[in-house]
Design an enzyme around this catalytic site. Structure first.
Site, PDB file in Angstrom:
ATOM      1  N   HIS A  98       0.828  -1.214   0.000  1.00 49.06           N
ATOM      2  CA  HIS A  98       0.000   0.000   0.000  1.00 49.06           C
ATOM      3  C   HIS A  98       0.860   1.260   0.000  1.00 49.06           C
ATOM      4  O   HIS A  98       0.406   2.326  -0.400  1.00 49.06           O
ATOM      5  CB  HIS A  98      -0.925   0.033   1.215  1.00 49.06           C
ATOM      6  N   HIS A 142       3.487  11.079   5.962  1.00 51.84           N
ATOM      7  CA  HIS A 142       2.763  10.924   7.233  1.00 51.84           C
ATOM      8  C   HIS A 142       3.671  10.332   8.297  1.00 51.84           C
ATOM      9  O   HIS A 142       4.234   9.251   8.096  1.00 51.84           O
ATOM     10  CB  HIS A 142       1.552   9.999   7.050  1.00 51.84           C
TER      11      HIS A 142
HETATM   12 ZN   LIG Z   1      -0.816   7.858   5.467  1.00 55.12          ZN
END
Ligand SMILES: [Zn+2]
Length: 260
Positions: A98, A142
């Site tokens: 992912h 992130h």
């Molecule tokens: Zn993320």
């Protein structure tokens, strides 16, 4: 309830309730019938269907405080800085299927509202998941943190095309095959080398942007961007052409701006 279904529920309950647990679970070799439902960014299991793939993913469809969002007309919040203090970590890099993720060694923290959140891992999306005044950036970084109660806080950084970043080179040179994790002996990285100098930020309450879309995630998006080269963006897109969840409705939530 079928046996398959029961086995799946049991496997879900015993997973560690941290983001590391959730992400690692998606890359561990799956026992037959034991894996969390497969989800994707394109095709039949794309983001508009995540909520239908499993009852464990129902918040992806029914949650009211979901991420990412378009950040527009924020209200003024307190001018408190994000007290980031990150050191280097031995490079442990995950190609999760992912995204590309780097797991962080313990002891690196951000202080939010007087509380310590420990950095667990950082990873990348393309294009950016959040938008600023309707505009996306080519990529978004992130940094995922957890406090002692297991509550999550994410620091988000918009990545623009510009100068090459040497830390990105180190990461991209060491990406393992899909589904694998590897620790590179003798290589250290510091996520501070991927952060802008100014740490003014926007904050709001949201969710994980991947299944199970859990809520009560404290989001902190830095207002200043960082640069990596076009070649570095293209190298990531060669593996993950699109790995960003579409924008979610604000549903009356407030976004605060914290200037310093
Ligand atoms: Zn993320």
């Amino acid at each position: 309830m079928t046996l398959h279904r029961i086995l799946h529920r049991v496997s879900t309950w015993i997973l560690p309730q941290s983001i590391v647990g959730i992400l690692v679970a998606t890359v561990s070799p799956a026992l037959a019938g034991d894996a969390p439902p497969h989800w994707t960014y394109g095709g039949a299991a794309n983001p508009s269907h995540w909520g239908e793939l499993s009852t464990d993913y129902s918040l992806c469809e029914q949650g009211r405080d979901q991420s990412p969002i378009n950040i527009q007309t924020p209200i003024a919040g307190s001018p408190q800085p994000l007290a980031l203090s990150y050191g280097s970590t031995p490079l442990t890099i995950v190609n999760s299927g992912h995204s590309i993720q780097v797991n962080y060694a313990p002891g690196n923290k951000v202080k939010l509202g007087g509380e310590d959140y420990e950095l667990l891992q950082f990873h990348f999306h393309t294009p950016s998941e959040h938008a600023l005044d309707g505009n996306n950036a080519p990529m978004e970084l992130h940094l995922v943190h957890s406090n002692a109660q297991g509550e999550l806080a994410v620091v988000g950084v918009m990545i623009e095309v510009g100068d090459e970043n040497p830390t990105i080179d180190t990461l991209w040179e060491n990406i393992p095959p899909s589904g694998q994790t590897q620790t590179i002996n003798g290589v250290m990285v510091n996520v501070s080398d991927l952060l802008p100098r100014n740490q003014s930020y926007y904050s709001y309450s949201g969710s994980l942007t991947t299944p199970p879309c859990s809520e009560n995630v404290q989001w902190n998006i830095l207002t200043e961007t960082v640069e990596i080269s076009e070649e570095q963006v293209e190298a990531f897109m060669g593996l993950y052409p699109v790995n960003a969840r579409p924008l979610q409705p604000l549903n009356g939530r407030m976004v605060e701006s914290h200037r310093r």
